[in-house]
Design an enzyme around this catalytic site. Structure first.
Site, PDB file in Angstrom:
ATOM      1  N   ASP A 170     -12.814   3.375 -27.437  1.00  0.00           N
ATOM      2  CA  ASP A 170     -13.021   3.303 -26.196  1.00  0.00           C
ATOM      3  C   ASP A 170     -13.937   4.916 -26.140  1.00  0.00           C
ATOM      4  O   ASP A 170     -14.561   5.173 -26.912  1.00  0.00           O
ATOM      5  CB  ASP A 170     -12.050   3.182 -24.938  1.00  0.00           C
ATOM      6  CG  ASP A 170     -12.635   3.090 -23.542  1.00  0.00           C
ATOM      7  OD1 ASP A 170     -13.094   1.931 -23.233  1.00  0.00           O
ATOM      8  OD2 ASP A 170     -12.749   4.203 -22.585  1.00  0.00           O
ATOM      9  N   TYR A 297     -18.574   9.982 -18.046  1.00  0.00           N
ATOM     10  CA  TYR A 297     -19.603   9.204 -18.387  1.00  0.00           C
ATOM     11  C   TYR A 297     -20.802   9.754 -18.029  1.00  0.00           C
ATOM     12  O   TYR A 297     -21.879   9.606 -18.921  1.00  0.00           O
ATOM     13  CB  TYR A 297     -19.514   7.827 -17.591  1.00  0.00           C
ATOM     14  CG  TYR A 297     -18.264   6.869 -18.122  1.00  0.00           C
ATOM     15  CD1 TYR A 297     -18.389   5.807 -18.943  1.00  0.00           C
ATOM     16  CD2 TYR A 297     -16.931   7.272 -18.086  1.00  0.00           C
ATOM     17  CE1 TYR A 297     -17.415   4.806 -18.999  1.00  0.00           C
ATOM     18  CE2 TYR A 297     -15.711   6.470 -18.274  1.00  0.00           C
ATOM     19  CZ  TYR A 297     -16.205   5.217 -18.876  1.00  0.00           C
ATOM     20  OH  TYR A 297     -14.982   4.459 -19.521  1.00  0.00           O
ATOM     21  N   HIS A 351      -8.466  -4.898 -26.207  1.00  0.00           N
ATOM     22  CA  HIS A 351      -8.914  -3.460 -26.091  1.00  0.00           C
ATOM     23  C   HIS A 351      -7.899  -2.502 -25.884  1.00  0.00           C
ATOM     24  O   HIS A 351      -8.114  -1.279 -26.516  1.00  0.00           O
ATOM     25  CB  HIS A 351      -9.825  -3.460 -24.771  1.00  0.00           C
ATOM     26  CG  HIS A 351     -10.644  -2.050 -24.533  1.00  0.00           C
ATOM     27  ND1 HIS A 351     -11.662  -1.857 -25.314  1.00  0.00           N
ATOM     28  CD2 HIS A 351     -10.413  -1.097 -23.700  1.00  0.00           C
ATOM     29  CE1 HIS A 351     -12.081  -0.640 -24.866  1.00  0.00           C
ATOM     30  NE2 HIS A 351     -11.476  -0.025 -23.698  1.00  0.00           N
TER      31      HIS A 351
END
Length: 373
Positions: A170, A297, A351
């Site tokens: 991630d 982000y 994940h």
């Protein structure tokens, strides 16, 4: 001897916990469409059940004690305070392994694999930091390459390792990939569970059929499940007000991502139950770092689209383990970025593999890193 490092323990003031309980008890529930389940986002029925458990049964002090079970430190790294766990392996020749988490998890992502990787002859010295802007590290949002620069200093100057290994998925994938690209002289090997996604900048004439199929899957996924990343990458501040003010809003947003593309039961399965799920959320709530975590982000988006030079392909030996509930990219896609020497398709997990299937994940790390120099 560690440099510019002090001992750290998690200790949340009681008034923070009292305030949290008051906010939970006074939630203004929006209601949901009958029979909507998880199709419109986080299920209100499930969320109410979880909040009831949070208020009536969850014991933060018990979880806080568990977080303090392993040694934790605070390091000054180029003026940035970095929180990290540091657990020495019990083997005679333990390898230093840096593990980097993602979003919406935290350094807590790896708590189940600590005993699995620090025992036996093939053990590791585990260094598990909180990314800046997450948890107990400084509340500052940095792009992945800048974090990689800090990790290099942490490992070589603060902890004085000449060489080390690194793994991440991630957000942690981007940081680990940057580490390998920029510092091949000190990074001896890297491991990934994902490797990044086609973003439309690729020349289709250079892509294999398998890569084109992967790009099509990713495009479809972004349309159906990628709302969180689009908001984080464009308007993180607008989102932060609500998430930092309401523990239920924070929880709903995090749960919505954990549930993306997975059946609802995965939510608790991934984290091991309600206590583990809430402990991860509590790390965000008690430190008020949800705003800076999502802002990362935006920092990465600015770096990517602002003309920064792309990272060169790394020469560092790289291992990849793809779990079934993860985007199934082909080997040739990974080989664009890293020196793939091991490419495994795993039988179970998703994940959050370190939480979902810790034994399987730990063995994948051990077998890879002990197969290379």
């Amino acid at each position: 001897m560690m440099k510019n490092v002090s001992v750290f323990n998690v200790s949340v003031p009681q008034q923070v916990l009292d305030d949290l309980k008051n906010r939970l008890n006074n939630t203004r529930w929006p209601g949901e469409a009958e029979g909507s389940g998880w199709h419109f986002g986080t299920s209100e029925a499930y969320l109410k059940e979880l909040v009831h458990y949070w208020v009536t049964q969850y014991d933060w002090r018990k979880q806080e004690a568990a977080l303090n079970k392993y040694p934790q430190y605070m390091a000054n790294v180029n003026g940035v305070k970095i929180h990290f766990q540091y657990i020495k392996g019990k083997g005679k020749h333990s390898k230093p392994l840096l593990l980097t988490h993602g979003w919406p998890d935290s350094y807590y992502r790896f708590h189940k694999i600590i005993p699995l990787l620090t025992e036996g002859d093939q053990s590791f010295d585990l260094i598990i930091p909180s990314i800046p802007g997450f948890g107990f590290s400084d509340k500052i949002a940095l792009p992945s390459e800048a974090v990689a620069d800090l990790w290099k200093v942490l490992m070589t100057e603060n902890l004085r390792y000449a060489k080390f290994y690194a793994a991440g998925g991630d957000v942690g994938m981007g940081i680990t990939k940057a580490l390998a690209s920029k510092y091949p002289d000190v990074v001896a090997g890297v491991h990934f569970t994902d490797i990044g996604y086609p973003m439309g900048q690729e020349d289709p004439n250079t892509m294999t059929e398998a890569e084109k199929q992967f790009a099509g899957f990713v495009q479809q996924w972004w349309y159906s499940e990628g709302a969180y990343a689009m908001v984080h990458s464009t308007k993180p501040q607008s989102l932060a007000y609500g998430l930092n003010d309401s523990p239920v809003a924070l929880t709903a947003w995090i749960l919505s991502f954990i549930n993306a593309g997975a059946p609802p039961e995965i939510i608790e399965q991934a984290f091991g139950g309600k206590d583990e799920l809430l402990t991860n959320i509590m790390i965000y709530w008690t430190t008020q770092t949800i705003g800076t975590s999502v802002r990362m982000y935006k920092a990465d988006a600015i770096a990517q689209w602002g003309g920064a030079q792309p990272l060169k392909k790394s020469s560092v030996p790289a291992g990849i383990a793809i779990f079934p509930r993860e985007a199934q990219f082909p080997r040739e896609w990974a080989e664009r970025f890293v020196n793939v020497v091991s490419f495994q398709k795993m039988a179970e997990g998703g994940h959050f593999a370190a939480l979902e299937v810790p034994t399987v994940f730990a063995e994948a790390l051990r077998s890879f890193f002990y197969s290379i120099n």
